[in-house]
Design an enzyme around this catalytic site. Sequence first.
Site, short mmCIF file in Angstrom:
data_model
loop_
_atom_site.label_atom_id
_atom_site.label_comp_id
_atom_site.label_asym_id
_atom_site.label_seq_id
_atom_site.Cartn_x
_atom_site.Cartn_y
_atom_site.Cartn_z
N ARG A 73 -5.48 -4.01 14.57
CA ARG A 73 -5.13 -4.47 13.22
C ARG A 73 -3.65 -4.80 13.14
O ARG A 73 -3.21 -5.64 12.38
CB ARG A 73 -5.50 -3.39 12.20
CG ARG A 73 -5.39 -3.83 10.76
CD ARG A 73 -5.82 -2.74 9.80
NE ARG A 73 -6.10 -3.27 8.47
CZ ARG A 73 -5.19 -3.43 7.52
NH1 ARG A 73 -3.95 -3.09 7.74
NH2 ARG A 73 -5.55 -3.94 6.35
N CYS B 262 1.85 2.28 3.43
CA CYS B 262 2.34 1.18 4.28
C CYS B 262 3.82 1.32 4.54
O CYS B 262 4.59 1.62 3.61
CB CYS B 262 2.16 -0.17 3.59
SG CYS B 262 0.47 -0.54 3.21
N GLY C 285 -4.03 -3.19 -2.37
CA GLY C 285 -2.96 -2.22 -2.16
C GLY C 285 -1.93 -2.19 -3.27
O GLY C 285 -1.72 -3.16 -3.99
N GLY D 60 -2.45 5.76 6.76
CA GLY D 60 -2.46 4.31 6.97
C GLY D 60 -3.24 3.98 8.22
O GLY D 60 -3.25 4.78 9.17
N MET D 61 -3.86 2.82 8.24
CA MET D 61 -4.58 2.39 9.44
C MET D 61 -3.57 2.04 10.54
O MET D 61 -3.93 1.92 11.70
CB MET D 61 -5.48 1.20 9.13
CG MET D 61 -6.63 1.56 8.20
SD MET D 61 -7.77 2.73 8.93
CE MET D 61 -8.96 1.61 9.65
N GLY E 257 0.82 -1.23 0.00
CA GLY E 257 0.00 0.00 0.00
C GLY E 257 0.84 1.26 0.00
O GLY E 257 1.99 1.28 0.48
P1 XMP Z 1 -3.25 1.71 -1.45
O1 XMP Z 1 -1.93 1.46 -2.13
O2 XMP Z 1 -4.40 1.49 -2.35
O3 XMP Z 1 -3.32 0.59 -0.30
O4 XMP Z 1 -3.27 3.05 -0.80
C1 XMP Z 1 -4.44 0.43 0.54
C2 XMP Z 1 -4.24 -0.77 1.44
O5 XMP Z 1 -3.13 -0.60 2.32
C3 XMP Z 1 -3.32 -1.37 3.50
N1 XMP Z 1 -3.05 -0.49 4.65
C4 XMP Z 1 -1.91 -0.49 5.34
N2 XMP Z 1 -0.83 -1.29 5.27
N3 XMP Z 1 0.18 -0.04 7.00
C5 XMP Z 1 0.23 -1.07 6.13
O6 XMP Z 1 1.23 -1.80 6.10
C6 XMP Z 1 -0.88 0.79 7.13
O7 XMP Z 1 -0.88 1.71 7.94
C7 XMP Z 1 -1.99 0.55 6.25
N4 XMP Z 1 -3.19 1.14 6.14
C8 XMP Z 1 -3.83 0.48 5.12
C9 XMP Z 1 -4.75 -1.86 3.49
O8 XMP Z 1 -4.73 -3.23 3.18
C10 XMP Z 1 -5.40 -1.01 2.41
O9 XMP Z 1 -6.50 -1.62 1.80
#
Ligand code: XMP
Length: 501
Positions: free
Chosen positions: A415, A317, A351, A399-400, A314
């Site tokens: 999470r 991420c 992602g 990011g979450m 992501g």
């Molecule tokens: P994109 O690239 O579309 O990715 O912005 C969205 C996906 O990223 C994941 N996600 C995270 N992965 N740390 C991570 O390692 C984070 O803080 C985080 N927040 C989201 C998640 O699967 C999302 O759908």
Amino acid sequence: MAKKDVFFQKMDELGLALTYADVRLRTNYSEKMPDDVLLSTLFSRRVPLKVPLVSAAMDTVTTASLAIEMASMGGLGIIHRNFSPKEQASHVATVKFHLNGVVDKPICVRDTDTIESILRRREEKGYTFHSFPVIDEAGKLVGIITKNDFEFCDDIKKTARDVMASNLLLATSRIGIDIAYGIMKKNKKKVLPVINSKGELDGMYTFKDLKRVSSPGMEQYNVDERNQLRVGAAIGVGNDALERASLLVEKRVDVLVIDTAHGDSRGVIETVKQLKGIYGDRVDVVAGNVSEAGSAERLIVAGADGIKVGQGPGSICTTRIIAGIGAPQVTAVYNCARVGMMHSVPVCADGGIQYSGDLPIAIAAGASSVMLGSMLAGTEEAPGDVVFFEGRQWKQYRGMGSVGAMEASKSSRERYGQGDVAKKSDLVPEGVEGLVPYKGSVRNVLVQYIGGLRRGMGYTGATTIEELQERTDFIRLSPAGHAESHPHDVKITKESPNYNV
Ligand code: XMP
């Protein structure tokens, strides 16, 4: 062995795992124009999609308003779980009630209620509609009050019976949307109550909803068997997740998504088993995230109806950098989807999508759908305000596993396996916070993504998602090939809606 299997096997022998910018698809003979290819697919065993696009369960991406747009365009939104269970369930309800074929349990008033008390209740409960069936003490339908009755009522102390219309047009069974719409148009009635043989109310058609449901373009909507938009919701693991799930299922959520950073773990596997034990085939359960074939296999054996793949691709991420784990996304998708296909369990590539050209690549690697975060965070329907910075418009995206999201909600901490960390300085974030360009409506963005996918299918000669998954072959790009693929030797003077640097 299919050509792509040979390709990925060779890469594996070299110890190479690849991502989107590392590969392209081979072109092939084609008989169909891009606009004629079929995009229907599955998010999970029983949850179909008309286009293979799903929005991320993130607190800067998916609430009810974005989920409504996703389903209206044929995709699906997954409501995030940084909401309290009640708030999240109410977002699910908002999506489900956006289009109503038939109102299952209409909100009724008693014939003895005063107009004043009905108006007060309407305000307290936040009802946006004005039509209420009126029932008597025995629960029999005796009339209807509508907007006009409220507007022309000169004394709010009057009762519902005083102002209601009692010459009702009724249906004696669920006659179907088309017939109901025809009857209402012909008789110029805005509501059509359905009664059972005892004269009790058993549903209601409303003209406004049926008009929307019957409008052109409706065939693109991703709707359930009641013609309500489909929606998913994220949950965690353990007892909290089971409680959250029961509220969501009560609101008729279509799919529960166990949303964790490490899906191949005991908590996730146990939660999948428990949910399938409780709900069986009534509600699909998608589990993730994983990036290895063995992990996908364990979730499928536990009963998962769909697998979400992506550990660290992501845009926000930092998991791969902080924890040193995670396979590049195209290889991860290929390996998990191979297992998924053996069990007829769809895989969602979650992602790392930057350009529309990444969509056909994800699907050719075996994904049945693709989840988007950053590509949707900049839209009008995503939460948050537009901000001005360095002369242009942006929206916040985080990011979450970022400090901000983890501080804001225990669900975010859970999470990333840090549910019990109390002190901010003890949190180990796995994501960052930032800004993404403002992009206008979800519709604008999806038109470009769907258009790019169609073109990719046209070039490869795939006429369906299944053909794209099964027949397409991959090419490995060299750094020079990669540079050649992007615009070069030119100063871009006009921004394109589907390309930015
Ligand atoms: P994109 O690239 O579309 O990715 O912005 C969205 C996906 O990223 C994941 N996600 C995270 N992965 N740390 C991570 O390692 C984070 O803080 C985080 N927040 C989201 C998640 O699967 C999302 O759908």
